[in-house]
Design a protein around this motif. Structure first.
Motif, PDB file in Angstrom:
ATOM      1  N   ALA A 102     -85.474 -49.154  40.892  1.00 29.60           N
ATOM      2  CA  ALA A 102     -85.280 -49.377  42.326  1.00 29.60           C
ATOM      3  C   ALA A 102     -85.039 -48.050  43.037  1.00 29.60           C
ATOM      4  CB  ALA A 102     -84.111 -50.323  42.552  1.00 29.60           C
ATOM      5  N   ALA A 103     -84.175 -47.227  42.457  1.00 24.86           N
ATOM      6  CA  ALA A 103     -83.867 -45.932  43.073  1.00 24.86           C
ATOM      7  C   ALA A 103     -85.100 -45.051  43.140  1.00 24.86           C
ATOM      8  CB  ALA A 103     -82.753 -45.237  42.283  1.00 24.86           C
ATOM      9  N   THR A 123     -77.128 -46.039  49.481  1.00 21.27           N
ATOM     10  CA  THR A 123     -76.154 -47.001  48.969  1.00 21.27           C
ATOM     11  C   THR A 123     -76.082 -46.949  47.447  1.00 21.27           C
ATOM     12  OG1 THR A 123     -76.511 -48.418  50.898  1.00 21.27           O
ATOM     13  CG2 THR A 123     -75.503 -49.435  48.967  1.00 21.27           C
ATOM     14  N   LEU A 124     -77.235 -46.804  46.778  1.00 16.52           N
ATOM     15  CA  LEU A 124     -77.215 -46.663  45.322  1.00 16.52           C
ATOM     16  C   LEU A 124     -76.510 -45.371  44.911  1.00 16.52           C
ATOM     17  CD1 LEU A 124     -80.760 -47.871  44.165  1.00 16.52           C
ATOM     18  CD2 LEU A 124     -78.618 -49.153  44.242  1.00 16.52           C
ATOM     19  N   LEU A 125     -76.747 -44.293  45.665  1.00 20.00           N
ATOM     20  CA  LEU A 125     -76.087 -43.018  45.366  1.00 20.00           C
ATOM     21  C   LEU A 125     -74.579 -43.124  45.591  1.00 20.00           C
ATOM     22  CD1 LEU A 125     -78.686 -40.656  47.038  1.00 20.00           C
ATOM     23  CD2 LEU A 125     -77.998 -40.527  44.638  1.00 20.00           C
ATOM     24  N   PRO A 132     -76.843 -41.173  39.212  1.00 21.04           N
ATOM     25  CA  PRO A 132     -75.466 -40.666  39.213  1.00 21.04           C
ATOM     26  C   PRO A 132     -74.859 -40.734  40.619  1.00 21.04           C
ATOM     27  CG  PRO A 132     -76.946 -39.178  38.032  1.00 21.04           C
ATOM     28  CD  PRO A 132     -77.815 -40.176  38.721  1.00 21.04           C
ATOM     29  N   ALA A 133     -73.608 -41.116  40.696  1.00 22.03           N
ATOM     30  CA  ALA A 133     -72.937 -41.196  41.996  1.00 22.03           C
ATOM     31  C   ALA A 133     -72.900 -39.813  42.644  1.00 22.03           C
ATOM     32  CB  ALA A 133     -71.516 -41.741  41.825  1.00 22.03           C
ATOM     33  N   ASP A 134     -73.247 -39.767  43.912  1.00 22.86           N
ATOM     34  CA  ASP A 134     -73.254 -38.502  44.647  1.00 22.86           C
ATOM     35  C   ASP A 134     -73.000 -38.828  46.116  1.00 22.86           C
ATOM     36  OD1 ASP A 134     -73.792 -36.090  45.970  1.00 22.86           O
ATOM     37  OD2 ASP A 134     -75.321 -35.501  44.516  1.00 22.86           O
ATOM     38  N   ARG A 135     -71.729 -38.778  46.510  1.00 21.30           N
ATOM     39  CA  ARG A 135     -71.352 -39.177  47.867  1.00 21.30           C
ATOM     40  C   ARG A 135     -71.926 -38.227  48.912  1.00 21.30           C
ATOM     41  NH1 ARG A 135     -65.281 -41.117  47.984  1.00 21.30           N
ATOM     42  NH2 ARG A 135     -64.837 -38.891  48.061  1.00 21.30           N
ATOM     43  N   GLY A 136     -72.067 -36.941  48.550  1.00 21.87           N
ATOM     44  CA  GLY A 136     -72.622 -35.974  49.485  1.00 21.87           C
ATOM     45  C   GLY A 136     -74.085 -36.239  49.760  1.00 21.87           C
TER      46      GLY A 136
END
Length: 321
Positions: A102-103, A123-125, A132-136
């Motif tokens: 999906a990503a 939203t996936l990030l 991998p989570a990456d809020r920036g």
């Protein structure tokens, strides 16, 4: 109309706006036109046909066929089609859930400037799902989606500003972004704008219409949360909104939501009690609960003495073999 031949020139004149109007007016009649447009290579019709198949809108539901049409549109270079292939992989429409896939599709569509794909990828990030989570990086995609007019992305930027993600909290900026999301008809933005407006300024009269709009626009599960959050509020006007939110939540059909609204009516939450309506709702909740088969009770473990005796008999039997 059903037996009428549809010419390609007629299909060409049926742009996305006309197509949406036909589908909303009569999905069953529009299905023939939409399918014909899809078969003739009109990308907006292929995506609309895929959506109708996914949702069972005017045609029998067929998620696998819907995914195939999204793939056809994506292969032709449609960013919208690529985004919808991503949605299928994220939500399991016609294919097993695969957040990594999906990503990948969201990113391909986002890089073409598709605002919804940019929001979906962000939203996936943010949640670290499939990537991998990456809020920036998520914030950067939310900003691009917001520039493309995505109201939900505007609300998420407001959340960054309010909670101090990536930089110190900026409540004034959060309020501005929530307002943008609210003006774009995002129900979460409407609720957050009303909430922060009330917290920062105390202007109840200014906040009430936005709470009301959030309730009317929100999905039932969201309304459930609003009702639970506002039912203990001091101003009676907020308790009345809580009552309306709990009423909207009944659309889930879940017994717990029926009971919550029934309790609000019985207690007179925000308005006069309505014992008769409450009693009917409680009865419906009991019917729903009675229709759900009870889960089988876990097997009872025999007392320790019996378990030891059984174990000794087994050991004795194996030793004699």
């Amino acid at each position: 109309m059903r037996g009428e031949w549809i010419s390609y020139s007629a299909l060409e004149k049926m742009g996305p706006d006309v197509l949406r109007a036909r589908i909303s007016e009569s999905p069953a009649q529009a299905a023939r036109w939409v399918e014909a447009g899809a078969l003739n290579g009109l990308i907006h019709a292929q995506i609309a046909w895929g959506r109708m198949l996914i949702e069972g809108h005017g045609v029998p539901r067929d998620p696998q066929a819907g995914l195939r049409w999204f793939t056809v549109a994506a292969t032709a270079g449609s960013a919208d089609g690529t985004n919808m292939v991503g949605r299928c992989h994220e939500l399991g429409w016609g294919v097993p859930v695969d957040l990594t896939e999906a990503a990948r599709h969201y990113r391909a569509s986002a890089q073409k400037g598709h605002a919804w794909a940019q929001f979906n990828l962000a939203t996936l990030l943010l949640d670290g799902k499939g990537v991998p989570a990456d809020r920036g990086e998520a914030l950067r995609w939310y900003v691009r989606a917001a520039r493309g007019g995505n109201a939900k992305a505007m609300t998420m930027i407001g959340r960054y500003c309010e909670l101090g993600w990536e930089r110190p909290p900026r409540p004034a900026a959060a309020l501005r972004w929530y307002r943008r999301g609210a003006m774009g008809e995002d129900y979460r933005g409407q609720f957050d704008y009303a909430r922060l407006l009330l917290e920062r300024t105390g202007r109840l009269e200014a906040a009430l219409p936005w709470f009301a709009r959030a309730i009317e626009n929100g999905v039932p599960a969201f309304c459930r949360n609003i009702g639970a959050g506002l039912r203990e509020a001091d101003p009676p006007a907020l308790r009345l909104l809580a009552r309306r939110a709990l009423e909207r939540a009944v659309a889930t059909g879940e017994a717990s939501d029926l009971r919550a609204y029934a309790t609000a009516l019985a207690e007179g939450l925000g308005a006069e009690p309505d014992a008769e309506a409450a009693s009917a709702l409680f009865a419906r909740a009991r019917e729903i609960e009675a229709a759900v088969p009870e889960a089988p009770a876990p097997p009872r473990r025999p007392p320790l003495r019996q378990r030891l005796a059984r174990r000794l008999r087994y050991l004795a039997a194996t030793a004699l073999r």
